[in-house]
Design a protein around this motif. Structure first.
Motif, mmCIF file in Angstrom:
data_model
loop_
_atom_site.group_PDB
_atom_site.id
_atom_site.type_symbol
_atom_site.label_atom_id
_atom_site.label_comp_id
_atom_site.label_asym_id
_atom_site.label_seq_id
_atom_site.Cartn_x
_atom_site.Cartn_y
_atom_site.Cartn_z
ATOM 1 N N ALA A 1 4.508 5.595 4.865
ATOM 2 C CA ALA A 1 5.123 5.587 3.533
ATOM 3 C C ALA A 1 6.634 5.447 3.629
ATOM 4 O O ALA A 1 7.250 4.703 2.855
ATOM 5 C CB ALA A 1 4.747 6.876 2.797
ATOM 6 N N THR A 2 7.235 6.145 4.566
ATOM 7 C CA THR A 2 8.686 6.045 4.755
ATOM 8 C C THR A 2 9.089 4.623 5.120
ATOM 9 O O THR A 2 10.065 4.076 4.595
ATOM 10 C CB THR A 2 9.141 7.022 5.852
ATOM 11 N N PHE B 1 8.742 1.945 1.990
ATOM 12 C CA PHE B 1 9.760 1.941 0.931
ATOM 13 C C PHE B 1 11.165 1.686 1.484
ATOM 14 O O PHE B 1 11.867 0.776 1.035
ATOM 15 C CB PHE B 1 9.732 3.260 0.171
ATOM 16 N N SER C 1 8.018 -3.525 5.828
ATOM 17 C CA SER C 1 7.507 -2.820 4.658
ATOM 18 C C SER C 1 5.994 -2.965 4.533
ATOM 19 O O SER C 1 5.282 -1.987 4.275
ATOM 20 C CB SER C 1 8.198 -3.350 3.398
ATOM 21 N N TYR D 1 3.692 12.025 -1.747
ATOM 22 C CA TYR D 1 4.904 11.324 -1.316
ATOM 23 C C TYR D 1 4.600 9.863 -1.029
ATOM 24 O O TYR D 1 5.355 8.955 -1.428
ATOM 25 C CB TYR D 1 5.449 12.019 -0.067
ATOM 26 N N TRP E 1 4.167 7.552 -4.271
ATOM 27 C CA TRP E 1 5.396 7.116 -4.937
ATOM 28 C C TRP E 1 6.155 6.110 -4.079
ATOM 29 O O TRP E 1 6.809 5.194 -4.603
ATOM 30 C CB TRP E 1 6.261 8.321 -5.280
ATOM 31 N N CYS E 2 6.066 6.244 -2.770
ATOM 32 C CA CYS E 2 6.719 5.267 -1.896
ATOM 33 C C CYS E 2 6.094 3.887 -2.041
ATOM 34 O O CYS E 2 6.805 2.884 -2.194
ATOM 35 C CB CYS E 2 6.646 5.730 -0.436
ATOM 36 N N CYS F 1 6.768 2.494 -5.761
ATOM 37 C CA CYS F 1 8.143 2.014 -5.944
ATOM 38 C C CYS F 1 8.439 0.837 -5.017
ATOM 39 O O CYS F 1 9.271 -0.021 -5.335
ATOM 40 C CB CYS F 1 9.131 3.150 -5.676
ATOM 41 N N GLY F 2 7.732 0.796 -3.898
ATOM 42 C CA GLY F 2 7.915 -0.322 -2.987
ATOM 43 C C GLY F 2 7.515 -1.651 -3.587
ATOM 44 O O GLY F 2 8.003 -2.702 -3.160
#
Length: 667
Positions: A301-302, A305, A327, A428, A431-432, A435-436
């Motif tokens: 996820a980190t 995004f 990504s 978490y 949302w990543c 929004c990505g």
């Protein structure tokens, strides 16, 4: 039931290997035309045989092949061998790897036609295809590691192909070193499996997984760690290097220093997906470790995004696509983390087509722009390069997840699977990845607008015979058919492959026993219960949150980079700290070069001067020699050869002996 033929399976990787050896060692004798013909025919044959295997194992119902073809050695009961595991997962990967590799081989004929290392390049890419096939076809950890390291070595050769460029050699070394860090964890994971199961075969490791959950490894006298969790995390650290996940992602953008066909082959469709494939293949291990899966989920996820944000500020067309690859690999890793292994492999497949298309389209632009890669010096190329522009648009629409394009079916499935998961870190991650979607559309349409539309910012000249002495260049031009035909070949699956295969691959139990998902983790099963066909899914996608976010990203890109370019400049000025953070790539490179590398050099200098020079050479080697020399000098003084000297020392000795005797007599 038709059985898979072992000789056919063996021919699939050996054909590219034979082509690599012949073109590499005999390229200067057989010539350019024969070299590229041989390489293309070998990969085409492998592709045809791979598609045949896929047909046999899926449509004809052939049983999976799991057997050894060559035993290297047997040590303490542990068999080390070359063996193949050909099931539905492997067959799909073989088809994707060989098809994309074939397109890249054909494309290379046009892209590298003026390069002096032409035959060497074909040898490398054929060798890379062999290494990747050995990796995905393996049925044991020894062969997996061989393929794993082989693709790493060949990628080093390919990234540094233009070895006279300092930037290329630096990028190759960077990729090699970063992957060594990941491979250290990978080796530890394999060693843990070998130690606990006394076997390197997949079957033995998978069968032992329920028992390994009960094994605890002591860290201190009061704490211990689950053996399976530790093994899975170590294996995933290897995947973090190969699949460029934070913080081992830093090598992939710099690897764009290699020729563009390499970007499409290694960094879109094959090598970087090796880590994704490996974790999916190891699903019988990962499924029993919630801790390892949460670790995978958060890392993915980190990456999904935060690495996408870097594409918004980069101006090199290839590097923008490289950050997009980072990504999208994060999206695949997120799917693995929520046990949606099928969704990860499905996105791997669709991504291979449209990302290879985008890289090859970027290469076509670079050819047309006379090897210019800065998008700020482009603009308005659509009318000069219509085929490249249309195919690039197709790849871009698939990338952002436009309904009915291939990327939509795979990316939306991942987002929905994360929404269904209750694993630690899933909130978490949701949302990543959500929004990505906005970020993906923003940098993708920025690339399209800056490259193909708007003001023509390149220098006009005229015709191809313009006077080069005055710095004039020919205007942009469409690439030759040998370049555009692979673009068209990749554009077709970029549009249709998702809709044609989503029902079978994602929700139709295509993978069968190839993947293991425990009943409590089956998020794709929940989505499959609501699946009503690709048409209905596409129509629902038109009103879904991801598509609306993608639309918002496209509109933002149009406003900032086409309608009012001053908006982008003003935004960068107002958020200067953020812009600097992104242009500095979150300071990962700065930290690695100024902290980690500096500490490593400091330790090296300390070991060299303090350990080698002072301790080993100074004390142990030279010091011993000096001590012997000094002792010899002392003895030499005693053994002088003069009678009076011996009499003197005898008197001294006698006096000492007499003194010692008198002292002990009184006591």
């Amino acid at each position: 039931m038709q059985a898979l033929n072992a000789d056919v399976l063996l021919a699939i990787p050996l054909l590219p290997l034979a082509a690599a050896v012949i073109t590499g060692l005999g390229g200067r004798f057989i010539g350019r035309a024969a070299a590229h013909t041989l390489a293309c025919l070998a990969v085409a044959a492998s592709c045809g045989l791979s598609l045949l295997v896929l047909k046999q194992i899926y449509w004809d119902g052939a049983a999976a092949f799991d057997d050894g073809v060559y035993t290297w050695l047997i040590s303490d009961g542990m068999r080390m061998q070359v063996g193949f595991l050909i099931d539905r997962l492997t067959a799909l990967m073989m088809a994707v790897v060989t098809f994309v590799s074939l397109c890249v081989h054909v494309y290379t004929i046009g892209y590298m036609q003026d390069d002096p290392g032409y035959t060497r390049f074909f040898s490398y890419i054929s060798l890379f295809t062999f290494a990747m096939l050995m990796l995905v076809m393996a049925n044991n950890f020894m062969q997996l590691f061989f393929g794993w390291e082989a693709v790493g070595v060949v990628s080093y050769l390919l990234i540094g192909f233009w070895y006279t460029r300092p930037t290329a050699t630096f990028a190759a070394l960077k990729a090699f070193i970063v992957n060594r860090v990941g491979d250290f964890g990978f080796v530890l994971g394999i060693a843990g499996i070998a130690w606990l199961t006394n076997s390197l075969d997949y079957r033995a490791a998978f069968a032992a997984a329920p028992q390994l959950v009960q094994v605890l490894l002591p860290l201190t006298s009061a704490t211990s760690v689950n053996a399976l969790t530790l093994i899975c995390i170590c294996l995933f650290i290897g995947a973090m290097g190969k699949s460029a996940q934070v913080p081992l992602h830093v090598w992939l953008p710099d690897s764009m220093e290699g020729p563009t066909p390499i970007s499409a082959l290694i960094h879109a469709a094959t090598m970087v997906t090796a880590g994704i494939f490996m974790v999916a293949r190891m699903s019988p291990l990962f499924e029993y470790s919630e801790g390892a899966l949460s670790f995978v989920l958060v890392i993915g996820a980190t990456t999904a995004f935060f690495m996408g944000l870097l594409g918004v500020v980069n101006n090199d067309i290839k590097r923008v696509i490289a950050y997009s690859t980072l990504s999208q690999l994060g999206y695949m890793t997120v799917a693995l983390g929520v046990s949606a292994y099928g969704a990860a492999i499905f996105h791997l497949m669709t991504h291979a087509f449209f990302k290879a298309l985008l890289f090859l389209a970027a290469g076509s632009v670079i050819i047309g722009m006379h090897h210019e890669q800065d998008m700020r010096k482009m603009g308005g190329l659509a009318k000069y390069m219509p085929i490249t522009a249309v195919t690039c648009w197709i790849g871009a629409l698939a990338l952002i997840g436009t309904p009915f394009f291939s990327g939509f079916y795979s990316k939306d499935a991942i987002i929905e699977a994360v929404a269904e998961s209750h694993r630690f870190g899933s909130g978490y991650a949701y949302w990543c990845v959500l929004c990505g979607v906005f970020v993906t559309a923003l940098y993708t349409f920025r690339m399209l607008f800056l490259t193909f539309h708007g003001e023509e910012r390149f220098r006009h000249a005229a015709p191809a015979h313009a006077d080069a002495a005055h710095g004039e260049h020919a205007p942009p031009h469409e690439s030759p058919p040998v370049v555009t035909l692979p673009l068209i070949a990749l554009a077709i699956p970029s549009v249709v492959i998702g809709a044609l295969t989503v029902a079978a691959v994602l929700f139709g139990n295509y993978f069968g026993s190839s993947l293991l998902v425990l009943p409590g983790n089956d998020v794709l099963g929940k989505l499959g219960a609501e699946f009503a066909g690709p048409l209905r899914m596409g129509l629902q996608g038109l009103v879904s949150a991801p598509f609306l976010l993608a639309l918002a990203g496209a509109v933002t890109a149009w406003m900032c980079f086409l309608w009012r370019p001053a908006l982008a400049t003003a935004t960068a000025e107002r958020a200067r700290w953020l812009y600097r953070l992104l242009t500095q790539k979150y300071y990962f490179d700065w930290f690695n070069e100024n902290v980690l590398a500096a500490l490593t050099r400091l330790v090296g200098v300390g070991l060299w001067k303090g350990g080698d020079q002072e301790l080993i050479d100074g004390i142990m080697v030279n010091g011993t020699a000096h001590a012997v020399e000094d002792f010899g000098g002392l003895v030499r003084r005693v053994q002088s050869g003069y009678l009076y000297s011996y009499a003197f020392w005898m008197m001294i000795g006698l006096a000492l002996l007499l003194g010692w005797f008198l002292v002990h007599l009184h006591t």
